[in-house]
Design a protein around this motif. Structure first.
Motif, PDB file in Angstrom:
ATOM      1  N   HIS A  21      37.973 -44.925  28.022  1.00 57.21           N
ATOM      2  CA  HIS A  21      38.179 -46.022  28.990  1.00 57.21           C
ATOM      3  C   HIS A  21      39.369 -46.887  28.566  1.00 57.21           C
ATOM      4  O   HIS A  21      40.136 -47.345  29.399  1.00 57.21           O
ATOM      5  CB  HIS A  21      36.937 -46.902  29.082  1.00 57.21           C
ATOM      6  CG  HIS A  21      35.819 -46.318  29.917  1.00 57.21           C
ATOM      7  ND1 HIS A  21      36.037 -45.742  31.145  1.00 57.21           N
ATOM      8  CD2 HIS A  21      34.474 -46.259  29.707  1.00 57.21           C
ATOM      9  CE1 HIS A  21      34.866 -45.330  31.651  1.00 57.21           C
ATOM     10  NE2 HIS A  21      33.910 -45.634  30.800  1.00 57.21           N
ATOM     11  N   GLU A  36      34.585 -43.263  35.285  1.00 57.84           N
ATOM     12  CA  GLU A  36      33.494 -42.670  34.496  1.00 57.84           C
ATOM     13  C   GLU A  36      33.654 -41.153  34.416  1.00 57.84           C
ATOM     14  O   GLU A  36      33.328 -40.539  33.408  1.00 57.84           O
ATOM     15  CB  GLU A  36      32.128 -43.033  35.094  1.00 57.84           C
ATOM     16  CG  GLU A  36      31.778 -44.513  35.030  1.00 57.84           C
ATOM     17  CD  GLU A  36      31.841 -45.103  33.619  1.00 57.84           C
ATOM     18  OE1 GLU A  36      31.822 -44.342  32.633  1.00 57.84           O
ATOM     19  OE2 GLU A  36      31.954 -46.342  33.518  1.00 57.84           O
ATOM     20  N   TYR A  41      26.429 -38.823  35.105  1.00 53.10           N
ATOM     21  CA  TYR A  41      27.002 -40.172  35.087  1.00 53.10           C
ATOM     22  C   TYR A  41      28.475 -40.148  35.511  1.00 53.10           C
ATOM     23  O   TYR A  41      29.010 -41.126  36.024  1.00 53.10           O
ATOM     24  CB  TYR A  41      26.843 -40.779  33.682  1.00 53.10           C
ATOM     25  CG  TYR A  41      27.203 -42.249  33.632  1.00 53.10           C
ATOM     26  CD1 TYR A  41      26.517 -43.180  34.405  1.00 53.10           C
ATOM     27  CD2 TYR A  41      28.246 -42.714  32.828  1.00 53.10           C
ATOM     28  CE1 TYR A  41      26.855 -44.529  34.376  1.00 53.10           C
ATOM     29  CE2 TYR A  41      28.588 -44.057  32.791  1.00 53.10           C
ATOM     30  CZ  TYR A  41      27.886 -44.950  33.572  1.00 53.10           C
ATOM     31  OH  TYR A  41      28.234 -46.279  33.551  1.00 53.10           O
ATOM     32  N   HIS A  55      33.705 -41.698  24.675  1.00 54.16           N
ATOM     33  CA  HIS A  55      33.585 -42.207  26.048  1.00 54.16           C
ATOM     34  C   HIS A  55      34.262 -43.580  26.193  1.00 54.16           C
ATOM     35  O   HIS A  55      35.116 -43.775  27.064  1.00 54.16           O
ATOM     36  CB  HIS A  55      32.099 -42.301  26.411  1.00 54.16           C
ATOM     37  CG  HIS A  55      31.847 -42.745  27.819  1.00 54.16           C
ATOM     38  ND1 HIS A  55      31.413 -41.888  28.807  1.00 54.16           N
ATOM     39  CD2 HIS A  55      31.971 -43.960  28.410  1.00 54.16           C
ATOM     40  CE1 HIS A  55      31.296 -42.559  29.939  1.00 54.16           C
ATOM     41  NE2 HIS A  55      31.623 -43.830  29.728  1.00 54.16           N
ATOM     42  N   GLU A  56      33.892 -44.511  25.326  1.00 52.79           N
ATOM     43  CA  GLU A  56      34.404 -45.888  25.485  1.00 52.79           C
ATOM     44  C   GLU A  56      35.894 -45.982  25.145  1.00 52.79           C
ATOM     45  O   GLU A  56      36.632 -46.707  25.802  1.00 52.79           O
ATOM     46  CB  GLU A  56      33.604 -46.878  24.631  1.00 52.79           C
ATOM     47  CG  GLU A  56      32.102 -46.908  24.936  1.00 52.79           C
ATOM     48  CD  GLU A  56      31.752 -47.111  26.407  1.00 52.79           C
ATOM     49  OE1 GLU A  56      32.585 -47.625  27.169  1.00 52.79           O
ATOM     50  OE2 GLU A  56      30.629 -46.729  26.797  1.00 52.79           O
TER      51      GLU A  56
HETATM   52 ZN   LIG Z   1      31.800 -45.474  30.948  1.00 54.35          ZN
END
Ligand SMILES: [Zn+2]
Length: 277
Positions: free
Chosen positions: A177, A234, A227, A173-174
């Motif tokens: 980004h 996101e 989310y 996830h990170e």
């Molecule tokens: Zn995030």
């Protein structure tokens, strides 16, 4: 005369900076990649990184030198008393480099530091309502900052890396980004290969994002984590987690999204997961 010398000095300085920025970096990367992969790092990959064990051999062979470069260039810092170990560094590097197996290494050029907490951590969250700012404290599993920093909860990295397929993976996830931010804006659209690809990407992603918001408003559940409905950045990060964690389900329920991610990453996780996964 002195002006000529000055111009010459500037030219020499510029060429030296150019070499330092581009020539030295690629020279050093080639050198690091040519070194043998340390045996204890190999043990960590085999023991602790589920996706490494499931990757086809040619992709395993591509991943190892990427991990070497990643660990040569990025600095790790333990937070809240944590001592960073090789297990942490290699595991986190493996999840990060999985994303760039078939992408240019330059996607992570701006990333400098990885901060690791033992588990979920509290950070002050600032909220604005009109002119009024209020502060509360939120619990985070990870964060990605534009100025070259990723923050991770080690406990949650282990949960994701130890076994893909439950749909959540904070490291993926990170670092997604970071890929998104590599073009300067965290907007859910990373650097794509052509403007034509960007048009299709935008159409597919905005439709799926709107659908997720509608589905959640109607109180229905979705394969994609709620989310993801927060904003397009996101959404990209959450869908990428699903792509690597539950490729079969994503391919079945959102084939157009799967195809876009498959084209961008130039990877097909369906091919390395078993039927039923
Ligand atoms: Zn995030």
């Amino acid at each position: 005369m002195s002006l000529t010398l000055y111009a010459l000095g500037v030219a020499v300085l510029l060429s030296a900076s150019f070499f330092y920025l581009f020539g030295y970096r690629s020279w050093r990367r080639r050198r690091v990649m040519a070194k043998p992969f340390p045996a204890d790092w190999q043990t960590i990959l085999d023991r602790d990184v589920w996706v490494y064990r499931h990757l086809p051999e040619p992709l395993q062979a591509r991943l190892r030198p990427l991990i070497q470069v990643f660990l040569d260039e990025k600095r790790f810092y333990g937070c809240a008393g944590l001592t960073v170990t090789d297990t942490m560094r290699v595991t986190i590097a493996a999840e990060a480099c999985l994303l760039i197996l078939n992408l240019p290494l330059s996607f992570y050029d701006d990333l400098r530091a990885i901060l690791v907490y033992p588990s979920a951590y509290r950070v002050p969250d600032i909220h604005r309502e009109g002119e009024v700012l209020s502060e509360s404290s939120g619990v985070h599993l990870g964060d990605s900052w534009q100025r070259g920093k990723v923050i991770l909860s080690w406990e949650d990295v282990v949960a994701g890396a130890g076994h893909h397929q439950h749909g959540h993976n904070v490291a993926i996830h990170e670092f997604t980004h970071q890929l998104d931010q590599a073009d300067g804006s965290a907007d859910g659209a990373p650097m794509l290969r052509s403007s034509n690809a960007l048009r299709t990407w935008s159409q597919v992603f905005s439709k799926a994002f709107d659908n997720l918001q509608k589905t959640l408003e109607q109180g229905h559940s979705e394969l994609i984590d709620p989310y993801g409905a927060t904003n397009p950045a996101e959404f990209f990060a959450v869908v990428t987690e699903t792509f690597f964690e539950r490729p079969r389900a994503l391919h079945r329920e959102h084939p157009a999204l799967y195809r876009q991610l498959q084209q961008f990453f130039d990877l097909d996780p369906l091919s390395w997961t078993r039927a039923g996964d």
